[in-house]
Motif scaffolding. Structure first.
Motif, PDB file in Angstrom:
ATOM      1  N   LYS A 192       0.822  -1.214   0.000  1.00  0.00           N
ATOM      2  CA  LYS A 192       0.000   0.000   0.000  1.00  0.00           C
ATOM      3  C   LYS A 192       0.853   1.259   0.000  1.00  0.00           C
ATOM      4  O   LYS A 192       0.446   2.280  -0.547  1.00  0.00           O
ATOM      5  CB  LYS A 192      -0.929   0.005   1.208  1.00  0.00           C
ATOM      6  CG  LYS A 192      -1.997  -1.089   1.154  1.00  0.00           C
ATOM      7  CD  LYS A 192      -2.935  -0.991   2.337  1.00  0.00           C
ATOM      8  CE  LYS A 192      -4.025  -2.054   2.258  1.00  0.00           C
ATOM      9  NZ  LYS A 192      -4.956  -1.992   3.402  1.00  0.00           N
ATOM     10  N   LYS A 193       2.049   1.194   0.578  1.00  0.00           N
ATOM     11  CA  LYS A 193       2.873   2.383   0.693  1.00  0.00           C
ATOM     12  C   LYS A 193       3.658   2.736  -0.562  1.00  0.00           C
ATOM     13  O   LYS A 193       3.925   3.909  -0.795  1.00  0.00           O
ATOM     14  CB  LYS A 193       3.832   2.217   1.875  1.00  0.00           C
ATOM     15  CG  LYS A 193       3.120   2.199   3.218  1.00  0.00           C
ATOM     16  CD  LYS A 193       4.129   2.139   4.356  1.00  0.00           C
ATOM     17  CE  LYS A 193       3.402   2.152   5.709  1.00  0.00           C
ATOM     18  NZ  LYS A 193       4.347   2.104   6.836  1.00  0.00           N
ATOM     19  N   PRO A 194       4.096   1.783  -1.414  1.00  0.00           N
ATOM     20  CA  PRO A 194       4.835   2.166  -2.617  1.00  0.00           C
ATOM     21  C   PRO A 194       4.065   3.182  -3.474  1.00  0.00           C
ATOM     22  O   PRO A 194       2.826   3.265  -3.426  1.00  0.00           O
ATOM     23  CB  PRO A 194       5.032   0.841  -3.353  1.00  0.00           C
ATOM     24  CG  PRO A 194       5.009  -0.173  -2.271  1.00  0.00           C
ATOM     25  CD  PRO A 194       4.040   0.323  -1.263  1.00  0.00           C
ATOM     26  N   ILE A 195       4.811   3.938  -4.286  1.00  0.00           N
ATOM     27  CA  ILE A 195       4.238   5.077  -5.032  1.00  0.00           C
ATOM     28  C   ILE A 195       3.140   4.627  -5.974  1.00  0.00           C
ATOM     29  O   ILE A 195       2.031   5.204  -6.005  1.00  0.00           O
ATOM     30  CB  ILE A 195       5.350   5.816  -5.800  1.00  0.00           C
ATOM     31  CG1 ILE A 195       6.366   6.397  -4.797  1.00  0.00           C
ATOM     32  CG2 ILE A 195       4.779   6.906  -6.693  1.00  0.00           C
ATOM     33  CD1 ILE A 195       7.586   6.997  -5.452  1.00  0.00           C
ATOM     34  N   ILE A 196       3.380   3.615  -6.817  1.00  0.00           N
ATOM     35  CA  ILE A 196       2.387   3.184  -7.811  1.00  0.00           C
ATOM     36  C   ILE A 196       1.145   2.637  -7.117  1.00  0.00           C
ATOM     37  O   ILE A 196       0.002   2.897  -7.541  1.00  0.00           O
ATOM     38  CB  ILE A 196       3.003   2.146  -8.758  1.00  0.00           C
ATOM     39  CG1 ILE A 196       4.107   2.819  -9.604  1.00  0.00           C
ATOM     40  CG2 ILE A 196       1.954   1.524  -9.669  1.00  0.00           C
ATOM     41  CD1 ILE A 196       4.818   1.876 -10.548  1.00  0.00           C
ATOM     42  N   ASN A 197       1.345   1.874  -6.026  1.00  0.00           N
ATOM     43  CA  ASN A 197       0.182   1.377  -5.281  1.00  0.00           C
ATOM     44  C   ASN A 197      -0.675   2.532  -4.771  1.00  0.00           C
ATOM     45  O   ASN A 197      -1.913   2.501  -4.827  1.00  0.00           O
ATOM     46  CB  ASN A 197       0.658   0.511  -4.109  1.00  0.00           C
ATOM     47  CG  ASN A 197       1.375  -0.731  -4.581  1.00  0.00           C
ATOM     48  OD1 ASN A 197       2.504  -0.646  -5.017  1.00  0.00           O
ATOM     49  ND2 ASN A 197       0.703  -1.871  -4.528  1.00  0.00           N
ATOM     50  N   THR A 198      -0.003   3.580  -4.255  1.00  0.00           N
ATOM     51  CA  THR A 198      -0.726   4.749  -3.742  1.00  0.00           C
ATOM     52  C   THR A 198      -1.490   5.460  -4.858  1.00  0.00           C
ATOM     53  O   THR A 198      -2.666   5.854  -4.712  1.00  0.00           O
ATOM     54  CB  THR A 198       0.257   5.718  -3.076  1.00  0.00           C
ATOM     55  OG1 THR A 198       0.975   5.016  -2.052  1.00  0.00           O
ATOM     56  CG2 THR A 198      -0.472   6.893  -2.459  1.00  0.00           C
ATOM     57  N   LEU A 199      -0.844   5.630  -6.042  1.00  0.00           N
ATOM     58  CA  LEU A 199      -1.492   6.297  -7.168  1.00  0.00           C
ATOM     59  C   LEU A 199      -2.698   5.511  -7.673  1.00  0.00           C
ATOM     60  O   LEU A 199      -3.745   6.089  -8.024  1.00  0.00           O
ATOM     61  CB  LEU A 199      -0.483   6.502  -8.306  1.00  0.00           C
ATOM     62  CG  LEU A 199       0.598   7.573  -8.057  1.00  0.00           C
ATOM     63  CD1 LEU A 199       1.625   7.564  -9.180  1.00  0.00           C
ATOM     64  CD2 LEU A 199      -0.045   8.960  -7.960  1.00  0.00           C
TER      65      LEU A 199
END
Length: 953
Positions: free
Chosen positions: A178-185
Motif C-alpha cells: 500500500k505504501k509504494p508510489i504506484i500502489n498509492t497512485l
C-alpha cells in the motif's frame, strides 16, 4: 606487475624498515612465529588498496610513529613508479610518484590496475592457512559471484546498481503493498474515478453523448478488426508468393515419393557393411588355402619317416644306461681305494706326531667316552686351580705378615710420642682451673652490675613508699584513719618485698669462693689445649692399630687353614691321575695339561679309522654292483658305449623330427579350425543382413539398399521443406499442398490485388468514424463545464500522467535489472568452464594424479572432485590436505583466467602447512610455472625448497 621495494614508515611492529625484493620470480620471506610476516603482507595490501580506518588502526605503532609507507612497483607504467599511502594524510588516499617528478592520485592507480580493488585481489591473489578453511562452503552461486567479481571491471558498481534497482523497484511497486508510489497512485485513481462517476450521474445529456461515443468507438473497433483481418489475409498471400518455389517443390517431391516403391526398412548402412564383411573374409580365405597346402606337405613327410620300434629303442637305451653305470662304478671304486690308502697313511702320521706307535695302540678297542673327556678336562682345571689357589694363599700370608710387622712399628712409634699419665693430668687440671676462674670472674661481674642496679631501684622504692606513707597519714588525719592504715601497710609491704627479693637474688648471684690460681694468657691456653687434643688423637690411633693387629692375626689363622685344605686336595688329585694312567697306559709320560688336546686328536684318529672301515665296505659293495650289472648286459648289442650312443642319437633325431611334424600338423589343424571360426561370424553377419532385407541374393540386397537410400534422401528433403514451411504455415495447409491442392501463382497475385482494394475501402471508413468520434468528444467537452466535473477530470488526468511516469520508470528499472542478470549469467557460463578446466589441471598435479578434475553438479549445485578410481567426492568428504590443494587449485585457475588482463603478484602466507613433502615439491614446480607470469611472494616459517633463494631482513 612486480613489487621491487617496500619502505615502511610505521606499520605494526615494523618502523623505518626497508625491504629490497630480489629479481627472482619467487621470493620467500621466512621467520619464526610473531616475527611480523603477516604484518608485512597486510602492509603491501594497505599501500595498494587502502583499508577502512577501524581496520587499520590496530597497526598504529605504539610510540606514535607515522602509519604508512611506500612501494616501488614495475609493470603499471612504462617506468617504475612509487606508491605512497600515509594514514590521515591526503584523506588516506594514495599518491603515485614518477621518476620525472610528476604525481598522480589514487584514481590513476585504480585505472592502472584496471579496477582491481582489495576484495577482488584477496579473492584470487592472496590467501593464508585460515582462508583454506572456507572451501567447504563454496557452491555454484559463490563461484558465479567470484567470476563476476574478478572478470568484469567495475563489478562492485554492478553489484551496487543491482541492489539499488531492487530497492527502487520495491519503493515504486509491490503486488500486495500500500505504501509504494504506484500502489498509492492506483488507490487515488480509484477514488477519483468514483468521484467522476458521481458527478456524471447528474448530467443525463452527458450520458447520452457518452453512449453514442461508445457506439461509434465500438463500430470503429469492429472496422479496425476487419482491417486487421484483411491485412492478415494479405500478409498470408504475401508469404505464399514469397515461398511459392518451396511450396511447389514440396508438392512435386511428395508426388514423386508416392510413386517410389522402396522398402520400408533396411539395415543401417547395409551395403557398406556387406562390402566390409566380404573384404574381411578375402584375406582369411587366402590364409586358409596356404595352411591347407602346408598340412598336405606334412602328411607326406610323416608317411615317409621310419624308425625303430619303441621296444627296440628302450632296450638300446637300457644297454647304454648299464654301460654308463658300470663305467661310473668302476671310476668310483678306484676313487674309494685311493681314499682308503690316503686315510690309512694320515692315521699313521697322526699317531706318530702324537708320539704313539700304531703297533702299541688298538684304535678299534680304544674306548673314549664323554665322561673320559670330562674327567681329563676336570683334572687339568682342578690342578690349575689348586696351583693358583696355593700361590694366592702363600702370597696373602706373606702380605699379612708384612702388614703385621708394619702395624707393630706404628704402635711403637705412636707410644713413644705419647705423654706420661702424670703430665697429662697436670695439663688437664690447669685448664680446668682456668675455666673455673673465668666463670667466677663472669659471675662476679654480673653480681656487681645487679648490685648497683638494685641499690638504684631500692632508693626509688624507698621514696615511693615514703610518699605513700606520708599521703596516707595526711589523709587519715583529714578524713578516715583506715586510709592511713592501708597506706602504711602498702608502704611496708612494698619496702619489705623489695628487701626480700634483694636478699634472695643476692644469695643466688653472689659467687662462691675466690680465684687463687694465676691466670694464663690466651696463647698459653691454646697451646695446652692443642697438646691435649694431639694426645687424644694419638690414643685413638693406637687403639685403631691394635684393633687392626687383632684382625690380621685372625686372618693369618684363616689363611693357614685354607693352605692345609689345598694340600689335602692335591693328594686326592694325584690319586685320580694315577687311576687314569692305569686305564690308559699310553698317558704315562704325557703331561696332564695336554690330555684334553690328546683326547680330541684321538677322537679325530678314531673317526678317520671308522671312515676307512666304511669306505672298505663301500668298495666291497661296488664290486658286487659291477658284477651284477655285467650280468644284465644284452648279448645282441655291442658292449661299445660310443657306438651305442651314436645309434641312440640318430634314432632320437628321427623321433624328434617325427614328433615335431605331428605337432606341427596338429597346430595347423587347430589354426584351420580357428580360421574357419573367424570366417563364420562374417558369414553369419552376411546371412543376417540378407535376411533382414527378406532376400538371400546379394545383388537383390544391393538393389533394395539403393532404393531405400533414394527414398530416405527424398524423405529428408521433404522433412527439411516441411520444417521451413511450418514456421509460417499450419500443418493442415501443408497437408493440402502435399495432396495437390495448390493454387497457381497468377491466382495468388490476383487475390493480393483484390485484398489491397478492400483494405483501402476500410481505411476510408475508419477515417470517417474517427471524425464523428471527434465531434462527439467536442460536444462532451462543452457539457463538462461544471466545476466539480472539471476539477475531478483535471485531477484524474494529472494522476494518470503521474502513474504513466512511474510505470514507465518501473518498467525501465525492471528491464535494467533483467539485463544485469542476463549479463552475469552469460559471463559465468563463458568463464566458469575455463576456470574449472585450469583448476582441474592444477588439482591433478597437486594430488599427484589421484584426482582427475573438478566440476559442478548442476542438479545439487555442489562442487565435486572426480577421483582416478571413478568415484566423485563432495567437498566435505575430502581430507584437510586435499581441501587445501583444491582451494589453491581454484585460486590458480581464477588467476589463469584473469592473467590476460593483469598479472598481479601472489601473496601467500603459510598456505601449504598441510602438504606432505611430495605435494610440497609439486607445489613448488607449479609456483615456478606461475612465476613466469606472476611474481610470487611466500611468507612462511620454513623454506619451500632449499634451492629457493631466501630473502629475510
Amino acid at each position: 606487475m612486480r613489487i621491487k621495494e617496500a619502505h615502511i614508515f610505521g606499520f605494526g611492529k615494523w618502523q623505518q624498515k626497508n625491504w629490497q625484493f630480489n629479481d627472482d620470480d619467487i621470493v620467500q620471506i621466512t621467520g619464526d612465529n610473531e616475527a611480523g610476516k603477516s604484518t608485512l603482507r597486510q602492509f603491501i595490501l594497505y599501500i595498494l588498496f587502502g583499508q577502512k580506518p577501524r581496520d587499520v588502526e590496530k597497526y598504529i605503532p605504539n610510540d606514535g610513529a607515522v602509519l604508512g609507507g611506500r612501494l616501488r612497483v614495475a609493470g603499471l607504467d612504462n617506468e617504475d613508479i612509487t606508491i605512497e599511502r600515509v594514514y590521515q594524510k591526503n584523506k588516506n588516499k594514495a599518491t603515485v610518484y614518477f621518476n620525472n617528478g610528476t604525481m598522480k592520485d589514487e584514481s590513476w592507480l585504480q585505472q592502472a590496475m584496471q579496477g582491481m580493488d582489495r576484495a577482488h585481489y584477496e579473492a584470487i591473489f592472496t590467501f593464508d592457512s585460515m582462508d583454506l578453511q572456507r572451501i567447504k562452503s563454496l557452491h555454484h552461486d559463490d563461484l558465479h559471484e567470484v567470476l563476476l567479481t574478478i572478470g568484469m571491471i567495475g563489478s562492485e558498481r554492478i553489484y551496487e546498481s543491482e541492489k539499488k534497482l531492487e530497492k527502487e523497484l520495491q519503493l515504486l511497486f509491490k503486488p500486495y503493498g500500500k505504501k509504494p508510489i504506484i500502489n498509492t497512485l492506483l488507490q487515488e485513481l480509484k477514488e477519483l474515478k468514483k468521484q467522476l462517476a458521481s458527478a456524471q450521474e447528474k448530467e443525463s445529456v452527458y450520458e447520452n453523448h457518452l453512449t453514442e461515443l461508445k457506439e461509434k468507438e465500438l463500430l470503429l473497433e469492429r472496422v479496425n478488426e476487419q482491417k486487421k483481418m484483411l491485412e492478415d489475409t494479405h500478409s498470408y498471400y504475401e508469404r505464399i508468393r514469397a515461398y511459392y518455389p518451396n511450396i511447389e517443390e514440396y508438392y512435386l517431391l511428395s508426388q514423386k515419393r508416392k510413386r517410389l516403391d522402396a522398402p520400408l526398412t533396411f539395415p543401417t548402412d547395409g551395403i557398406n557393411r556387406l562390402h566390409q564383411y566380404k573384404e574381411a573374409i578375402l584375406p582369411i580365405r587366402s590364409e586358409l588355402l596356404v595352411l591347407e597346402k602346408n598340412m598336405q606337405s606334412l602328411e607326406k613327410e610323416i608317411e615317409k619317416s621310419s624308425s625303430l620300434t619303441d621296444e627296440q629303442f628302450n632296450k638300446l637305451v637300457n644297454q647304454k644306461q648299464l654301460l654308463v653305470q658300470i663305467e661310473g662304478l668302476s671310476e668310483e671304486l678306484g676313487n674309494l681305494q685311493e681314499t682308503v690308502n690316503k686315510e690309512v697313511k694320515e692315521i699313521e702320521e697322526k699317531l706318530n706326531s702324537l708320539q704313539l706307535s700304531p703297533l702299541h695302540i688298538d684304535l678299534d678297542a680304544l674306548t673314549l667316552s664323554f665322561q673320559t673327556e670330562e674327567e681329563w678336562s676336570t683334572l687339568v682345571k682342578e690342578k690349575e686351580q689348586i696351583i693358583m689357589e696355593e700361590s694366592y694363599i702363600k702370597a696373602e700370608i706373606e702380605g699379612v705378615q708384612r702388614k703385621d710387622k708394619a702395624i707393630e712399628k706404628d704402635i711403637d712409634r705412636l707410644q713413644a710420642k705419647a705423654l706420661t699419665d702424670n703430665d697429662r693430668r697436670n695439663y688437664a687440671n690447669l685448664l680446668a682451673e682456668q675455666e673455673e676462674s673465668s666463670e667466677l670472674a663472669k659471675q662476679s661481674k654480673k653480681y656487681k652490675r645487679w648490685k648497683t642496679q638494685y641499690k638504684k631501684v631500692g632508693k626509688t622504692v624507698f621514696l615511693v613508699s615514703l610518699a605513700i606513707l606520708t599521703m596516707a597519714v595526711l589523709i587519715s588525719f583529714l578524713t578516715n584513719p583506715i586510709i592511713g592504715y592501708l597506706g602504711g601497710g602498702l608502704a611496708i609491704v612494698l619496702t619489705g618485698g623489695y628487701w626480700v627479693y634483694g636478699n634472695t637474688l643476692e644469695k643466688w648471684l653472689k659467687p662462691e669462693g675466690t680465684n687463687q690460681s694465676k691466670p694464663l694468657n690466651n696463647e698459653e691456653r691454646i697451646r695446652i689445649q692443642g697438646i691435649l687434643e694431639d694426645q687424644y688423637k694419638l690414643e685413638n690411633q693406637i687403639v685403631e692399630y691394635k684393633r687392626e693387629k687383632t684382625k690380621i692375626q685372625r686372618e693369618m689363622i684363616q689363611l693357614e687353614e685354607r693352605l692345609q685344605t689345598i694340600n689335602r686336595q692335591k693328594y686326592r688329585l694325584e690319586n685320580r691321575i694315577k687311576e687314569q694312567v692305569s686305564h690308559f697306559p699310553f698317558l704315562d709320560g704325557i703331561p696332564l695339561t695336554y690330555w684334553p688336546k690328546l683326547y680330541s686328536q684321538l677322537q679325530q684318529v678314531k673317526a678317520k679309522n671308522r671312515s676307512v672301515l666304511e669306505i672298505k665296505e663301500k668298495v666291497k659293495a661296488k664290486n658286487q654292483d659291477i658284477q651284477r650289472l655285467k650280468e644284465q648286459l644284452a648279448t645282441d648289442f655291442s658292449y661299445d658305449l660310443e657306438s651305442i650312443e651314436v645309434k641312440i642319437k640318430t634314432e632320437t633325431q628321427k623321433r624328434e623330427t617325427l614328433h615335431y611334424n605331428k605337432k606341427q600338423y596338429d597346430e595347423f589343424s587347430q589354426q584351420r579350425e580357428n580360421i574357419l571360426e573367424k570366417i563364420r561370424p562374417y558369414q553369419e553377419e552376411i546371412h543376417r543382413l540378407l535376411s533382414s532385407a527378406n532376400t538371400d541374393n546379394e545383388e537383390v540386397f544391393i538393389k533394395l539398399g539403393e532404393e531405400y537410400a533414394e527414398a530416405k534422401r527424398m524423405d529428408d528433403r521433404l522433412k527439411q521443406l516441411k520444417d521451413s514451411l511450418l514456421v509460417l504455415f499450419s500443418e493442415s495447409e501443408l497437408e493440402q499442398w502435399r495432396n495437390g491442392k495448390i493454387e497457381a501463382k497468377q491466382t495468388v497475385d490476383n487475390k493480393l490485388l483484390a485484398i489491397k482494394e478492400d483494405i483501402d475501402q476500410v481505411t476510408h471508413q475508419i477515417q470517417k468514424l474517427q471524425k464523428e468520434i471527434s465531434d462527439r468528444q467536442a460536444a462532451i467537452s462543452i457539457l463538462e463545464t461544471s466545476a466539480d466535473s472539471s476539477i475531478v477530470r483535471y485531477e484524474l488526468a494529472m494522476k494518470q500522467e503521474e502513474l504513466r511516469h512511474y510505470a514507465h520508470k518501473w518498467s525501465v528499472h525492471q528491464y535494467a535489472l533483467a539485463s544485469l542478470e542476463r549479463t552475469k549469467t552469460s559471463f559465468s557460463e563463458k568463464y566458469l568452464p575455463l576456470v574449472l578446466e585450469n583448476a582441474s589441471r592444477y588439482f591433478n598435479e597437486l594430488t599427484l594424479g589421484n584426482y582427475i578434475r573438478i566440476y559442478f553438479d548442476e542438479e545439487n549445485h555442489s562442487l565435486l572432485a572426480e577421483h582416478k578410481n571413478g568415484f566423485n567426492y563432495t567437498i566435505d568428504s575430502l581430507s584437510q590436505g586435499t581441501l587445501d590443494q583444491l582451494y589453491i587449485a581454484l585460486r590458480l585457475g581464477l588467476a589463469h583466467v584473469t592473467s590476460s588482463t593483469m598479472a598481479l603478484p601472489f601473496l601467500i602466507d603459510d598456505g601449504f602447512v598441510h602438504f606432505d613433502p611430495e605435494r610440497r615439491k609439486q607445489m613448488m614446480r607449479i609456483l615456478e610455472e606461475i612465476s613466469t607470469r606472476h611474481q610470487v611472494i611466500y611468507f612462511s616459517t620454513v623454506h619451500l625448497d632449499r634451492d629457493v633463494k631466501l630473502y629475510k631482513r
